[in-house]
Design a protein around this motif. Structure first.
Motif, PDB file in Angstrom:
ATOM      1  N   VAL A   1     -40.218   1.143  24.623  1.00 15.58           N
ATOM      2  CA  VAL A   1     -38.928   1.027  23.927  1.00 15.58           C
ATOM      3  C   VAL A   1     -39.124   1.134  22.421  1.00 15.58           C
ATOM      4  O   VAL A   1     -38.380   1.839  21.723  1.00 15.58           O
ATOM      5  CB  VAL A   1     -38.238  -0.291  24.299  1.00 15.58           C
ATOM      6  CG1 VAL A   1     -36.945  -0.465  23.508  1.00 15.58           C
ATOM      7  CG2 VAL A   1     -37.945  -0.346  25.790  1.00 15.58           C
ATOM      8  N   ARG A   2     -40.160   0.436  21.898  1.00 10.27           N
ATOM      9  CA  ARG A   2     -40.431   0.517  20.458  1.00 10.27           C
ATOM     10  C   ARG A   2     -40.790   1.927  20.044  1.00 10.27           C
ATOM     11  O   ARG A   2     -40.368   2.401  18.974  1.00 10.27           O
ATOM     12  CB  ARG A   2     -41.550  -0.454  20.088  1.00 10.27           C
ATOM     13  CG  ARG A   2     -41.146  -1.909  20.132  1.00 10.27           C
ATOM     14  CD  ARG A   2     -42.194  -2.779  19.456  1.00 10.27           C
ATOM     15  NE  ARG A   2     -43.426  -2.812  20.236  1.00 10.27           N
ATOM     16  CZ  ARG A   2     -43.691  -3.741  21.152  1.00 10.27           C
ATOM     17  NH1 ARG A   2     -42.806  -4.673  21.412  1.00 10.27           N
ATOM     18  NH2 ARG A   2     -44.831  -3.723  21.807  1.00 10.27           N
ATOM     19  N   LEU A   3     -41.556   2.619  20.872  1.00 10.69           N
ATOM     20  CA  LEU A   3     -41.943   3.989  20.554  1.00 10.69           C
ATOM     21  C   LEU A   3     -40.721   4.906  20.522  1.00 10.69           C
ATOM     22  O   LEU A   3     -40.565   5.728  19.604  1.00 10.69           O
ATOM     23  CB  LEU A   3     -42.960   4.488  21.583  1.00 10.69           C
ATOM     24  CG  LEU A   3     -43.464   5.920  21.408  1.00 10.69           C
ATOM     25  CD1 LEU A   3     -44.155   6.079  20.063  1.00 10.69           C
ATOM     26  CD2 LEU A   3     -44.413   6.300  22.533  1.00 10.69           C
ATOM     27  N   ILE A   4     -39.840   4.767  21.498  1.00 12.68           N
ATOM     28  CA  ILE A   4     -38.638   5.612  21.539  1.00 12.68           C
ATOM     29  C   ILE A   4     -37.737   5.321  20.343  1.00 12.68           C
ATOM     30  O   ILE A   4     -37.216   6.243  19.695  1.00 12.68           O
ATOM     31  CB  ILE A   4     -37.894   5.397  22.868  1.00 12.68           C
ATOM     32  CG1 ILE A   4     -38.750   5.897  24.040  1.00 12.68           C
ATOM     33  CG2 ILE A   4     -36.551   6.107  22.859  1.00 12.68           C
ATOM     34  CD1 ILE A   4     -38.148   5.611  25.405  1.00 12.68           C
TER      35      ILE A   4
ATOM     36  N   THR B   1     -37.979  -4.032  19.191  1.00 12.69           N
ATOM     37  CA  THR B   1     -38.463  -3.644  17.864  1.00 12.69           C
ATOM     38  C   THR B   1     -38.360  -4.789  16.881  1.00 12.69           C
ATOM     39  O   THR B   1     -39.287  -5.047  16.107  1.00 12.69           O
ATOM     40  CB  THR B   1     -37.672  -2.435  17.353  1.00 12.69           C
ATOM     41  OG1 THR B   1     -37.888  -1.316  18.231  1.00 12.69           O
ATOM     42  CG2 THR B   1     -38.106  -2.047  15.951  1.00 12.69           C
ATOM     43  N   LEU B   2     -37.232  -5.512  16.888  1.00 18.27           N
ATOM     44  CA  LEU B   2     -37.044  -6.603  15.933  1.00 18.27           C
ATOM     45  C   LEU B   2     -38.052  -7.724  16.149  1.00 18.27           C
ATOM     46  O   LEU B   2     -38.409  -8.427  15.198  1.00 18.27           O
ATOM     47  CB  LEU B   2     -35.621  -7.160  16.042  1.00 18.27           C
ATOM     48  CG  LEU B   2     -34.481  -6.260  15.573  1.00 18.27           C
ATOM     49  CD1 LEU B   2     -33.147  -6.941  15.809  1.00 18.27           C
ATOM     50  CD2 LEU B   2     -34.645  -5.903  14.110  1.00 18.27           C
ATOM     51  N   GLY B   3     -38.501  -7.905  17.385  1.00 21.12           N
ATOM     52  CA  GLY B   3     -39.425  -8.995  17.670  1.00 21.12           C
ATOM     53  C   GLY B   3     -40.884  -8.652  17.469  1.00 21.12           C
ATOM     54  O   GLY B   3     -41.744  -9.524  17.620  1.00 21.12           O
ATOM     55  N   ASP B   4     -41.192  -7.411  17.118  1.00 23.30           N
ATOM     56  CA  ASP B   4     -42.581  -7.001  16.926  1.00 23.30           C
ATOM     57  C   ASP B   4     -42.860  -6.873  15.437  1.00 23.30           C
ATOM     58  O   ASP B   4     -42.143  -6.171  14.711  1.00 23.30           O
ATOM     59  CB  ASP B   4     -42.844  -5.668  17.629  1.00 23.30           C
ATOM     60  CG  ASP B   4     -44.306  -5.255  17.539  1.00 23.30           C
ATOM     61  OD1 ASP B   4     -45.123  -5.819  18.270  1.00 23.30           O
ATOM     62  OD2 ASP B   4     -44.610  -4.369  16.704  1.00 23.30           O
TER      63      ASP B   4
ATOM     64  N   THR C   1     -41.412  -3.911  12.890  1.00 29.89           N
ATOM     65  CA  THR C   1     -40.480  -4.235  11.808  1.00 29.89           C
ATOM     66  C   THR C   1     -41.045  -3.856  10.445  1.00 29.89           C
ATOM     67  O   THR C   1     -40.299  -3.413   9.562  1.00 29.89           O
ATOM     68  CB  THR C   1     -40.151  -5.732  11.829  1.00 29.89           C
ATOM     69  OG1 THR C   1     -41.373  -6.495  11.804  1.00 29.89           O
ATOM     70  CG2 THR C   1     -39.373  -6.085  13.072  1.00 29.89           C
ATOM     71  N   GLU C   2     -42.354  -3.997  10.260  1.00 32.13           N
ATOM     72  CA  GLU C   2     -42.958  -3.560   9.002  1.00 32.13           C
ATOM     73  C   GLU C   2     -42.788  -2.064   8.814  1.00 32.13           C
ATOM     74  O   GLU C   2     -42.464  -1.591   7.715  1.00 32.13           O
ATOM     75  CB  GLU C   2     -44.441  -3.935   8.974  1.00 32.13           C
ATOM     76  CG  GLU C   2     -44.698  -5.418   8.798  1.00 32.13           C
ATOM     77  CD  GLU C   2     -46.178  -5.748   8.769  1.00 32.13           C
ATOM     78  OE1 GLU C   2     -46.983  -4.792   8.902  1.00 32.13           O
ATOM     79  OE2 GLU C   2     -46.530  -6.927   8.610  1.00 32.13           O
TER      80      GLU C   2
ATOM     81  N   ARG D   1     -36.336 -15.442  13.201  1.00 35.01           N
ATOM     82  CA  ARG D   1     -37.144 -14.398  12.572  1.00 35.01           C
ATOM     83  C   ARG D   1     -36.452 -13.037  12.673  1.00 35.01           C
ATOM     84  O   ARG D   1     -36.447 -12.256  11.716  1.00 35.01           O
ATOM     85  CB  ARG D   1     -38.525 -14.340  13.232  1.00 35.01           C
ATOM     86  CG  ARG D   1     -39.429 -13.288  12.614  1.00 35.01           C
ATOM     87  CD  ARG D   1     -40.708 -13.097  13.399  1.00 35.01           C
ATOM     88  NE  ARG D   1     -41.496 -12.015  12.830  1.00 35.01           N
ATOM     89  CZ  ARG D   1     -41.254 -10.736  13.051  1.00 35.01           C
ATOM     90  NH1 ARG D   1     -40.237 -10.380  13.834  1.00 35.01           N
ATOM     91  NH2 ARG D   1     -42.006  -9.794  12.486  1.00 35.01           N
ATOM     92  N   GLU D   2     -35.888 -12.741  13.835  1.00 36.50           N
ATOM     93  CA  GLU D   2     -35.205 -11.467  14.007  1.00 36.50           C
ATOM     94  C   GLU D   2     -33.967 -11.379  13.105  1.00 36.50           C
ATOM     95  O   GLU D   2     -33.656 -10.313  12.557  1.00 36.50           O
ATOM     96  CB  GLU D   2     -34.817 -11.277  15.474  1.00 36.50           C
ATOM     97  CG  GLU D   2     -36.016 -11.115  16.391  1.00 36.50           C
ATOM     98  CD  GLU D   2     -35.647 -11.236  17.869  1.00 36.50           C
ATOM     99  OE1 GLU D   2     -36.514 -10.988  18.725  1.00 36.50           O
ATOM    100  OE2 GLU D   2     -34.485 -11.585  18.165  1.00 36.50           O
TER     101      GLU D   2
END
Length: 422
Positions: free
Chosen positions: A223-226, A258-261, A265-266, A297-298
């Motif tokens: 999901v993060r990659l997409i 994505t928001l939790g990684d 996020t960086e 955090r998110e």
């Protein structure tokens, strides 16, 4: 002041006469003539100076008066426009609507009062029929029990048709593509933005929709990659459309994966930093459920994204009973509702009248967007209720991006942008 000046002129003229008589040996008549001529000359010069000062003061007064008249004319024009606007208003129809709402509210209050009276009668009868009940009983104990509203049961999500292993292989083979679907403004149906829609090209040439391959449980790295690939595509489209003189607003899918990684996020914030010129044209599309379940955090990441100029759009809204001001402060630009469900039962979404909710949200610069448009009737109903932003396959289905706006075909879509391109 003038008397003092004239006295000084008279003394100076007498001095000139004495100088001519005693120093230049003029006759008394000539000395008197010299004194009179000197005094007249001084008086003429003095009067000229005073006249010039008076003329200058008069010119300044006229200029001030002209400015005041111009200001009054502008104020009169503005007042005339306001009077015309008030004259053009038709408060009768609005008052009729308010009266109808008040009538409905009165009917509801009367029905509630009748229901409460019936409940109290039943409770009183039940109390008299029980002799063993203590006489001094707290009112809270004999009150009719209030049924708790049933908890919202989330709809079970079906598993994707395409297994995650096949999805990984397809992404490795660079078969992930991004199409766009326009968001249009009624009644002109002019595109005001585009959703970035990920699709998977199958081996037989068919295109699989995101709901057919996006992982539901696990697979957060995919999901993060997409989503990261979608951000890269959106940056390229936004930059090239801005260069061509036709800037486009792009809506990019984003989730808590994505928001939790931290690394994701960086990378997200670094990309926005490197593209501040087009950050205002980027809007991240999040589900309402993900937004409500964000951690502290998110939420902090969301605030950083908003400070860098990007915005958010919340999809699949289950209710519009939200703090719109708080959402606007976090960078939310639009709320999306399903057109069919919203038109069939607007009371499930909001306590406002359906024709007022869009205008209320517009006060906070948040737009109401109806998705899933399936017929012309829905478009007419939405337009009648001042909901002008719509999207759906009936309007325009997702399609490929123009070749001059997408990334180079030779580079894999999953390859990150170089610093020079950012």
């Amino acid at each position: 002041m003038q008397a003092l000046v004239y006295s000084f002129i008279a003394l100076s003229a007498a001095g000139m006469g004495a100088l001519a008589y005693f120093g230049l040996t003029f006759t008394p008549a000539n000395a008197i003539l010299v004194a009179v001529v000197f005094a007249c000359t001084c008086v003429v010069l003095m009067e000229r100076v005073l006249r010039q000062r008076a003329e200058n003061r008069l010119e300044r007064a006229i200029e001030d008066l002209s400015r005041l008249l111009a200001t009054d004319a502008q104020a009169g024009a503005v007042l005339g426009q306001r009077i015309n606007a008030i004259a053009d208003l038709n408060p009768g129809q609005r008052l009729e609507t308010v009266e109808a709402d008040i009538s409905v509210l009165g009917t509801v209050i009367r029905q509630v009062a009748e229901a409460v009276a019936e409940v109290e009668d039943k409770v009183a009868k039940a109390g008299t029929n029980r002799p063993d009940r203590p006489q001094s009983v707290d009112n809270r104990m004999i009150a009719a029990p209030i049924d708790e509203p049933p908890a919202r049961v989330p709809m079970p999500e079906t598993e994707p048709v395409i297994p995650i292993e096949v999805l990984r292989q397809a992404i490795d083979e660079n078969r992930l593509v991004h199409h766009i679907q326009p968001v249009v403004r009624l009644p002109q149906r002019r595109a005001v933005g585009y959703d970035l829609v990920p699709r998977l090209m199958l081996e037989d040439g068919e295109l699989a929709e995101s709901q057919d391959f996006m992982p539901r449980r696990g697979g957060k790295d995919i999901v993060r990659l997409i989503e990261g690939t979608g951000l890269i595509e959106a940056v390229a489209i936004a930059r090239r459309s801005r260069t061509s003189g036709q800037p486009a607003m792009l809506h990019i899918p984003l989730s808590r994966a994505t928001l939790g990684d931290e690394a994701a996020t960086e990378q997200l914030l670094a990309t926005l930093d490197a593209n501040r010129a087009i950050a205002g044209a980027l809007t991240f599309l999040m589900r309402d459920a993900d937004w409500q379940e964000m951690t502290t955090r998110e939420r902090a990441v969301v605030e950083q994204v908003a400070r860098k100029g990007a915005g958010f759009s919340l999809a699949r809204m289950r209710s519009l009973r939200v703090d719109v001001a708080d959402l606007a402060a976090l960078g939310v630009r639009s709320l999306r509702v399903d057109a069919s469900r919203f038109l069939e039962a607007p009371e499930k979404f909001t306590d406002f009248h359906i024709s007022d909710i869009a205008n209320y949200m517009a006060r906070f610069e948040v737009s109401l967007l109806a998705t899933g448009i399936a017929s012309e009737r829905q478009i007419v109903e939405l337009l009648d209720n001042d909901i002008v932003l719509v999207q759906g396959d009936y309007i325009a289905a997702p399609g490929a991006v123009r070749s001059d706006l997408v990334l180079d075909a030779a580079r894999p879509a999953t390859q990150p942008l170089r610093r020079a391109e950012l």
